[in-house]
Design a protein around this motif. Structure first.
Motif, mmCIF file in Angstrom:
data_model
loop_
_atom_site.group_PDB
_atom_site.id
_atom_site.type_symbol
_atom_site.label_atom_id
_atom_site.label_comp_id
_atom_site.label_asym_id
_atom_site.label_seq_id
_atom_site.Cartn_x
_atom_site.Cartn_y
_atom_site.Cartn_z
ATOM 1 N N GLY A 86 -87.730 -31.799 -1.083
ATOM 2 C CA GLY A 86 -88.653 -33.014 -1.189
ATOM 3 C C GLY A 86 -88.984 -32.827 -2.555
ATOM 4 N N ALA A 87 -90.008 -33.606 -2.944
ATOM 5 C CA ALA A 87 -90.540 -33.683 -4.449
ATOM 6 C C ALA A 87 -91.103 -32.456 -4.910
ATOM 7 C CB ALA A 87 -91.101 -34.829 -4.579
ATOM 8 N N ASP A 88 -90.979 -31.948 -5.942
ATOM 9 C CA ASP A 88 -91.898 -30.793 -6.637
ATOM 10 C C ASP A 88 -92.817 -31.860 -7.356
ATOM 11 O OD1 ASP A 88 -92.902 -28.274 -7.659
ATOM 12 O OD2 ASP A 88 -92.124 -29.141 -9.465
ATOM 13 N N ARG A 89 -94.269 -31.460 -6.703
ATOM 14 C CA ARG A 89 -95.341 -32.351 -7.562
ATOM 15 C C ARG A 89 -95.546 -31.974 -8.959
ATOM 16 N NH1 ARG A 89 -99.180 -30.185 -3.052
ATOM 17 N NH2 ARG A 89 -97.812 -30.622 -1.242
ATOM 18 N N ARG A 90 -95.213 -31.118 -9.429
ATOM 19 C CA ARG A 90 -95.403 -30.617 -10.706
ATOM 20 C C ARG A 90 -94.425 -31.207 -11.581
ATOM 21 N NH1 ARG A 90 -95.141 -25.956 -12.410
ATOM 22 N NH2 ARG A 90 -96.664 -26.150 -14.057
ATOM 23 N N SER A 91 -93.291 -30.957 -11.314
ATOM 24 C CA SER A 91 -91.998 -31.090 -12.354
ATOM 25 C C SER A 91 -91.262 -32.766 -12.073
ATOM 26 C CB SER A 91 -90.912 -30.235 -12.255
ATOM 27 O OG SER A 91 -90.433 -30.267 -10.915
ATOM 28 N N GLY A 92 -91.515 -33.162 -10.812
ATOM 29 C CA GLY A 92 -90.884 -34.452 -10.349
ATOM 30 C C GLY A 92 -89.196 -34.233 -9.895
ATOM 31 N N ASN A 93 -89.037 -32.924 -10.062
ATOM 32 C CA ASN A 93 -87.599 -32.536 -9.467
ATOM 33 C C ASN A 93 -87.617 -32.703 -8.005
ATOM 34 O OD1 ASN A 93 -86.277 -32.442 -12.007
ATOM 35 N ND2 ASN A 93 -87.502 -30.735 -12.686
ATOM 36 N N TRP A 94 -86.331 -32.377 -7.463
ATOM 37 C CA TRP A 94 -86.391 -31.951 -6.042
ATOM 38 C C TRP A 94 -86.683 -30.563 -6.160
ATOM 39 C CZ3 TRP A 94 -84.994 -35.419 -2.264
ATOM 40 C CH2 TRP A 94 -84.699 -36.538 -2.757
ATOM 41 N N GLU A 95 -87.587 -30.239 -4.755
ATOM 42 C CA GLU A 95 -87.894 -28.859 -4.795
ATOM 43 C C GLU A 95 -87.152 -28.415 -3.105
ATOM 44 O OE1 GLU A 95 -91.910 -26.381 -3.976
ATOM 45 O OE2 GLU A 95 -91.965 -28.422 -4.057
ATOM 46 N N VAL A 96 -86.640 -27.115 -3.188
ATOM 47 C CA VAL A 96 -86.212 -26.638 -1.809
ATOM 48 C C VAL A 96 -87.196 -25.624 -1.378
ATOM 49 C CG1 VAL A 96 -84.763 -24.871 -2.907
ATOM 50 C CG2 VAL A 96 -84.346 -25.577 -0.583
ATOM 51 N N SER A 97 -87.442 -25.643 -0.253
ATOM 52 C CA SER A 97 -88.408 -24.683 0.675
ATOM 53 C C SER A 97 -87.723 -24.063 1.643
ATOM 54 C CB SER A 97 -89.765 -25.426 0.895
ATOM 55 O OG SER A 97 -90.298 -26.011 -0.313
ATOM 56 N N TYR A 98 -88.236 -22.930 2.032
ATOM 57 C CA TYR A 98 -87.530 -22.096 3.037
ATOM 58 C C TYR A 98 -88.347 -21.044 3.726
ATOM 59 C CZ TYR A 98 -87.031 -18.986 -0.691
ATOM 60 O OH TYR A 98 -87.276 -18.202 -1.881
ATOM 61 N N GLY A 99 -88.171 -20.907 5.027
ATOM 62 C CA GLY A 99 -89.259 -19.876 5.557
ATOM 63 C C GLY A 99 -88.357 -19.433 6.909
ATOM 64 N N PHE A 100 -88.181 -18.208 7.299
ATOM 65 C CA PHE A 100 -87.471 -17.530 8.451
ATOM 66 C C PHE A 100 -88.585 -16.717 9.162
ATOM 67 C CE2 PHE A 100 -84.480 -19.344 5.647
ATOM 68 C CZ PHE A 100 -83.436 -19.598 6.339
ATOM 69 N N ALA A 128 -79.241 -35.646 -9.295
ATOM 70 C CA ALA A 128 -79.953 -34.494 -9.451
ATOM 71 C C ALA A 128 -79.097 -33.253 -10.125
ATOM 72 C CB ALA A 128 -80.239 -34.020 -7.871
ATOM 73 N N GLU A 129 -79.631 -32.905 -11.164
ATOM 74 C CA GLU A 129 -79.109 -31.919 -12.110
ATOM 75 C C GLU A 129 -79.434 -30.440 -11.681
ATOM 76 O OE1 GLU A 129 -76.468 -32.182 -13.820
ATOM 77 O OE2 GLU A 129 -76.186 -34.185 -13.106
ATOM 78 N N LEU A 130 -80.793 -30.461 -11.002
ATOM 79 C CA LEU A 130 -81.142 -29.068 -10.754
ATOM 80 C C LEU A 130 -82.327 -29.349 -9.286
ATOM 81 C CD1 LEU A 130 -84.645 -28.638 -11.238
ATOM 82 C CD2 LEU A 130 -83.362 -28.807 -13.729
ATOM 83 N N ILE A 131 -82.446 -28.383 -8.803
ATOM 84 C CA ILE A 131 -83.512 -28.324 -7.764
ATOM 85 C C ILE A 131 -84.541 -26.937 -7.917
ATOM 86 C CG2 ILE A 131 -83.840 -27.986 -5.134
ATOM 87 C CD1 ILE A 131 -81.054 -29.276 -4.523
ATOM 88 N N ALA A 132 -85.520 -27.336 -7.925
ATOM 89 C CA ALA A 132 -86.509 -26.491 -8.172
ATOM 90 C C ALA A 132 -87.092 -25.603 -6.723
ATOM 91 C CB ALA A 132 -87.934 -27.048 -8.710
ATOM 92 N N ALA A 133 -87.503 -24.522 -7.116
ATOM 93 C CA ALA A 133 -88.099 -23.537 -5.803
ATOM 94 C C ALA A 133 -89.458 -23.090 -6.574
ATOM 95 C CB ALA A 133 -87.392 -22.760 -5.599
#
Length: 189
Positions: A86-100, A128-133
């Motif tokens: 989804g969207a990283d609220r801080r940078s405006g880039n895409w953001e990946v999140s995970y949990g296991f 998309a040139e990068l994805i944030a986490a």
């Protein structure tokens, strides 16, 4: 980056890796979802276990939504974790999140699943040139994981620099799957 629209990130077919299936979240995943939201180890760096009302809301919110995916063992179909894009609220880039779930940590599932998702997203989002986490500064397992999958430290943020951002560039997505460390999560959960 312009507005982030996740509508085109709905799965029309599962993403299949050597050991895993990434698919849309279903109501049948309720037990796994509830554990993700309430397990003290999973939630250690994310403010602790959620209250029952918040759990019900999150479980409902994740079912069938584009950008939110269940990770299941390919051989058995057992759901073991969640991924989000989804969207990283801080940078405006895409953001990946995970949990296991903790019993599936340190088996390389996180690396395999996140890699597959990154490749899939980069194929569908050509600009998309990068994805944030983002993760907590003190979440060393998650920070090591992000570095292992090609993430580069970008910055610390928060009132007391309690969080950190990593960027995973399109050119840095590793070509291998199935090895690495599993971690609690980044923070969307």
């Amino acid at each position: 980056m312009a507005d982030i629209d996740r509508s085109h990130l709905g799965l029309t077919a599962p993403i299949v890796t050597a050991r895993l299936i990434l698919r849309s979240v279903k109501t049948a995943d309720d037990v796994m979802l509830t554990r993700i939201w309430t397990d003290p180890d999973v939630r250690r760096y994310m403010g602790g276990p959620l209250e029952p009302g918040a759990v019900r809301h999150r479980n409902t919110d994740f079912v069938g939504k584009p950008g939110k995916y269940c990770v299941a063992i390919r051989a058995s179909g057992e759901p073991i974790g969640l991924l989000g894009i989804g969207a990283d609220r801080r940078s405006g880039n895409w953001e990946v999140s995970y949990g296991f779930l903790p019993e599936h940590w340190r088996r390389g599932y996180a690396r395999e699943a996140v890699h597959a998702l990154l490749v899939w997203v980069f194929e569908r989002v050509p600009d998309a040139e990068l994805i944030a986490a983002n993760t907590r500064t003190d979440n060393e397992p998650s920070r090591r994981f992000l570095e292992a999958i090609g993430g580069r430290f970008v910055e610390s943020f928060g009132d007391h620099a309690e969080s950190v951002m990593y960027a995973i560039p399109r050119s840095g997505v590793p070509g291998e799957t199935g090895s690495g460390v599993g971690t609690a999560g980044t923070g969307f959960l």
